[in-house]
Design a protein around this motif. Sequence first.
Motif, PDB file in Angstrom:
ATOM      1  N   ASN A 435       0.979  -1.273  -0.088  1.00 19.12           N
ATOM      2  CA  ASN A 435      -0.117   0.024   0.005  1.00 19.12           C
ATOM      3  C   ASN A 435       0.682   1.445   0.120  1.00 19.12           C
ATOM      4  O   ASN A 435       1.660   1.778   0.871  1.00 19.12           O
ATOM      5  CB  ASN A 435      -0.919   0.001   1.343  1.00 19.12           C
ATOM      6  N   GLN A 441      -6.270   0.305   3.207  1.00 19.32           N
ATOM      7  CA  GLN A 441      -6.606  -0.284   1.854  1.00 19.32           C
ATOM      8  C   GLN A 441      -7.402  -1.706   2.399  1.00 19.32           C
ATOM      9  O   GLN A 441      -7.070  -2.494   3.415  1.00 19.32           O
ATOM     10  CB  GLN A 441      -5.490  -0.676   0.819  1.00 19.32           C
ATOM     11  N   SER A 503      -9.860  -4.049  -4.909  1.00 19.21           N
ATOM     12  CA  SER A 503     -10.005  -3.356  -3.836  1.00 19.21           C
ATOM     13  C   SER A 503     -11.423  -3.384  -3.443  1.00 19.21           C
ATOM     14  O   SER A 503     -12.312  -3.068  -4.217  1.00 19.21           O
ATOM     15  CB  SER A 503      -9.365  -1.668  -4.341  1.00 19.21           C
ATOM     16  N   ASN A 508     -11.979   3.120  -5.497  1.00 20.32           N
ATOM     17  CA  ASN A 508     -10.714   2.764  -5.935  1.00 20.32           C
ATOM     18  C   ASN A 508     -11.060   1.665  -7.098  1.00 20.32           C
ATOM     19  O   ASN A 508     -10.413   1.730  -7.899  1.00 20.32           O
ATOM     20  CB  ASN A 508      -9.813   2.077  -4.901  1.00 20.32           C
TER      21      ASN A 508
END
Length: 544
Positions: A435, A441, A503, A508
């Motif tokens: 990340n 995330q 994701s 995203n």
Amino acid sequence: MGTKDKVKMTRAMLLQIFLGALACLFVSWEKAEDPYRYFTWEVTYGTVFPLGSKQRGILINGQFPGPTIDSITNDNVIVNVINKMDEPFLITWNGIKQRKSSWQDGVLGTNCPIPPNSNWTYKMQMKDQIGTFTYFPSTLMHRAAGGYGGFNIAARSIIPVPYPTPAAEFTLLVSDWWKSDHKTLQQTLDSGKPFPYPDAILINGLPKSASFIGQPGKTCLFRVSNVGLTTSINFRIQGHTLKLVEVEGSHTQQELYDSFDLHVGQSASFLVTLDGSTKDYFIVASSRFTRSVLTAIAIIRYTGSNSKPSGPLPIGPTYHLHWSMKQARTIRWNLTANAARPNPQGSFHYGSIEIVRTLVLANSATKINGKLRYTVNGVSYVNPSTPLKLADYLNIHEIFNLNTIKDTPTNGPTVLGTSVIGVTLHDFVEIVFQNNENTVQSWHLDGSDVWPVGFGYGQWNSTLRRRYNLVDACSRVVVQVYPKGWTAVLASLDNKGMWNLRSAIWPNQYLGQQCYVRVWNAERSLFTEYDIPRNALFCGKVHP
């Protein structure tokens, strides 16, 4: 009676015995077939009032959130989805493995979307699964308007679970929410602008009025899922302790918590004993790692209570990244508990299997053609008009290739592309999520569990493997990656098909932070993968 008559009688008796045995066999086969559960869902737009003012929401059979599916291991779940909206639509089943049948996964890489004013029927088996899961729309930004719900799989009665039968079960869906319409939010992303900060947190579609009733002294099971788009949440119950017993299909060691972090897409189950005085208590879900704390409140009401909840809300963590990572390391596999089968979870020694391939997947925000995009190893995913699975099955070329994305990050320019990672059926792989952003995330792989064996800050390197938990990391379907950090998982890719690796942070994902994993071998056999469904929809370069 003559000899011929005796022979005829003997033959008749043998025939009756044979036919009777055959009938019994057919009956046993019929009884042995796993049960079917049928659902018909009409998906519509409707008016919802989560924040007190009128908004357009996505309803399933008029409900927001949608109905909960309650099933049992190995059940066949048949869901006829009727799309009454003005756009193509799909539902994905977050954490349902779809054994040998990525056709039912409900994402654009495997399915053509259901056109407006038409229907498509999902046919799924809960093969060798238990646990707490969810479903939600996978198309466009529909998820921001609702259309989500709980999906619970109970163990068969012959398979013991590692705790007494609870007196009641409650399904809690925690989500972030925006005052803006989902199409407005989509236009924001399409224009290249960052996604806005949420306006609220909801519990079962409400910011402060969801309620649950339990009997004093009894122990209840709370199935809690984060169905939000962007926000990690912390969950807690005033005056009560949470005993963690399951995360996304795996029984855990039964640690006690005052509060618990659930990152986007994650689910967990807690036993809570109602051992306080007879009154009402606050249930709280609050945002994590946000510039200001958003809070949703629900109530657990003891039977016979005449007192509203009082006192301050139980305090939860706010930023505290290290606190969250430390808690994540306490979530351990219950090595002696059965899962969906009678053999203990710990009989699968994931830590002693040879790794045949390592994927280091780095996410980053970038600009392509002047607009915000998100990438994996420098590639921002674009959905082709023909689903990848359909193209692969029918040998339609030029839809994708296996060279678009590399196994490790590259230093070249970021590009748009259709990323597919090719692996061989039964490969055991290491995936490192790197990340590079300043936000938490969440990552999800369809079709398989993963074992999160390590978390850390900074850049991952091979020497960090010595810190892996190779004994009792708890298998999950969604893993978090902390800011400027890494998470390493191990995965046994034994489910043939085309599987979305994405994701769980939905903006995203929408802007390219995803890819697909093609789990493949050269054999076309029903032992490894089911044929294309008879009701398959066609689109793009494929026509009926």
